[in-house]
Design an enzyme around this catalytic site. Sequence first.
Site, PDB file in Angstrom:
ATOM      1  CB  SER B  21      -0.891  -0.006   1.237  1.00  0.00           C
ATOM      2  OG  SER B  21      -1.713   1.151   1.237  1.00  0.00           O
ATOM      3  CG  ASN B  69       6.673   7.774   2.598  1.00  0.00           C
ATOM      4  OD1 ASN B  69       5.576   8.293   2.858  1.00  0.00           O
ATOM      5  ND2 ASN B  69       6.973   6.537   2.954  1.00  0.00           N
ATOM      6  CB  ALA B  70       6.395  12.706   5.396  1.00  0.00           C
ATOM      7  CG  ASN B 127      -2.262   2.695   7.634  1.00  0.00           C
ATOM      8  OD1 ASN B 127      -1.443   2.618   8.556  1.00  0.00           O
ATOM      9  ND2 ASN B 127      -2.036   3.398   6.546  1.00  0.00           N
ATOM     10  CB  CYS B 130       0.073   6.094   8.566  1.00  0.00           C
ATOM     11  SG  CYS B 130       0.797   7.453   7.609  1.00  0.00           S
ATOM     12  CE  LYS B 165       1.975  -1.417   5.829  1.00  0.00           C
ATOM     13  NZ  LYS B 165       1.894  -0.811   4.487  1.00  0.00           N
ATOM     14  CG  ASN B 192       3.472   1.567   7.914  1.00  0.00           C
ATOM     15  OD1 ASN B 192       4.188   2.238   7.170  1.00  0.00           O
ATOM     16  ND2 ASN B 192       2.175   1.745   7.997  1.00  0.00           N
ATOM     17  N   GLY B 244      11.584  -3.767   2.540  1.00  0.00           N
ATOM     18  CA  GLY B 244      12.851  -3.830   1.820  1.00  0.00           C
ATOM     19  C   GLY B 244      12.996  -4.944   0.811  1.00  0.00           C
ATOM     20  CB  THR B 266      10.884   1.304  -1.412  1.00  0.00           C
ATOM     21  OG1 THR B 266      10.234   1.787  -0.244  1.00  0.00           O
ATOM     22  CG2 THR B 266      11.816   2.364  -1.944  1.00  0.00           C
TER      23      THR B 266
END
Lengths: 257, 303
Positions: B21, B69-70, B127, B130, B165, B192, B244, B266
């Site tokens: 996601s 990332n944000a 989720n 986050c 998650k 996450n 990863g 990623t």
Amino acid sequence: MIRQEKMTVILQKQIATNIFELTLQGQLVQDMTPGQFVHVKVSDTFEPLLRRPISIANVNKEKNQFTMIYRAEGRGTKFLATNREGQIVDVLGPLGNGFPVEAAEPGQTALLVGGGIGVPPLHELSKQLNARGVKTIHVLGFQSEDVCFYEEQFKVLGDTYFATVDGTKGTKGFVTTVFDQVKPEFDVFYSCGPLPMLRALEAYYPEKEGYLSFEERMGCGIGACFACVCDTTENYEKDYVKVCSDGPVFPKGVVAL
Amino acid sequence: MSRLNLQLPGLELKNPIMPASGCFGFGREYAKLYDLSLLGAIMIKATTVETRKGNPTPRVAETSAGMLNAIGLQNPGIEKVMGEELKFLEDYDVPIIANVAGTEVADYVEVAERISKASNVKALELNISCPNVKCGGIQFGTDPSTAQQLTAAVKAVSSVPVYVKLSPNVTNIVDIAKAVEAGGADGITMINTLVGMRLDERTGKPVIANGTGGLSGPAIKPVAIRMVYDVYKAVNIPIIGMGGITCAQDVIDFMSAGASAVAVGTANFVDHFVCPTIIEELPGLLDVLQVEHISEIIGRSHR
């Protein structure tokens, strides 16, 4: 069509201080239009991990080659500058929506305004505009003479004016200083460069039709990761646009400057 | 006969590979590159009740073998996700796992109840991890009893199995895993991103406008493997592992540690064809390991 391709280095050349011109050969050249970009994997390890978005400066479809011009400044681009003839570079592209060449009719005049490393995509654009019978005027801004490039390449395509911040080449000042001096007559403008330059250009010619190419930190380069979103102006239909897949070129007045 | 197919609660997987996601949008962009029906499943971008604009830019920063990332859960809101994005995905023969986010329990419950009724949504991914939003997200994922209650509340309204998650940004991830299992979770997805920060060399200030961001990419794989390994021993529900993954061997590693399937995040930004490539390469690795079916790999670290 977007392809991921192992392209072959034809030529790597330093053309100004830290500025490199890299020519690559491969099939994805066939789909390129001016103002689009490629997403380059500069190493085959995790260092650096992400691809680097780089604009397209010159396209030669007969030879299946294109040229990009980039500033070797960070880790990734410095690594890219070590590539030599015959080596392989992993390229994803062509990506994004380029400059609308058809916005300028044959016989009309286009003003092309570039700043620094935003200058390269204007070269292919100018070539295609000229091929269409459009007259081009180029106003190119740089920090100083040592980072200027492509003077001859632009001059053969049309009137070309330089502005440098320190006055070492052309007019001392910014592209707007050149506008004040030269007062160019034109029908449509195209531009790529830093935000303050794009902002100044929009304000300078509020009545003219114009197209601006933007730069933003990117992740995926295809619109999936939402890293490169920009706010839009109040009247635009969407709240935001993605520079990579909705752009990088937008008609003026779309992106909130 | 397929050597890669697997069954998990709600999910008939052709293979154990699915994009994670937030790394795949709602599939539209990657659909231009390859046939989405090749994938085991798709975990779509987090969906909230209302449209979310996300955080200011810069939103990403590269790090050693990874990235921060944000994004801030930017999404068009449940109405558009159901009306447009899930409709688009109906053209593909692939189960969808809908990532559900919110700022309070009622938000999660509303999104879960509605989105779980979409015909191609076969499971939810709750989720609670986050790290990039001020309210909601991770606050539900760091306290076991809060996580348990939210899981139970969502479970009560969902028409499909619920996976939770987990966040790695906790003292003991096993406690959270047990809590969501007790709350009725059908499965766990983990991990996450890890909260991190990168500073600008000249100014000394954070590069990302949000200050902190979530670290992902190859750099976090050992952390993720360890956590999957520990959680596998502690719970009886399946785990979808991530963190990863870039190649088929990484998939084998996660499944050995105890994952029943995996998600690729990623790596989709680096090699846009990484998911189909891994799917193609897995049978070759099974040959090397002298294993007939991939399910035989699951949890082999513990045997």
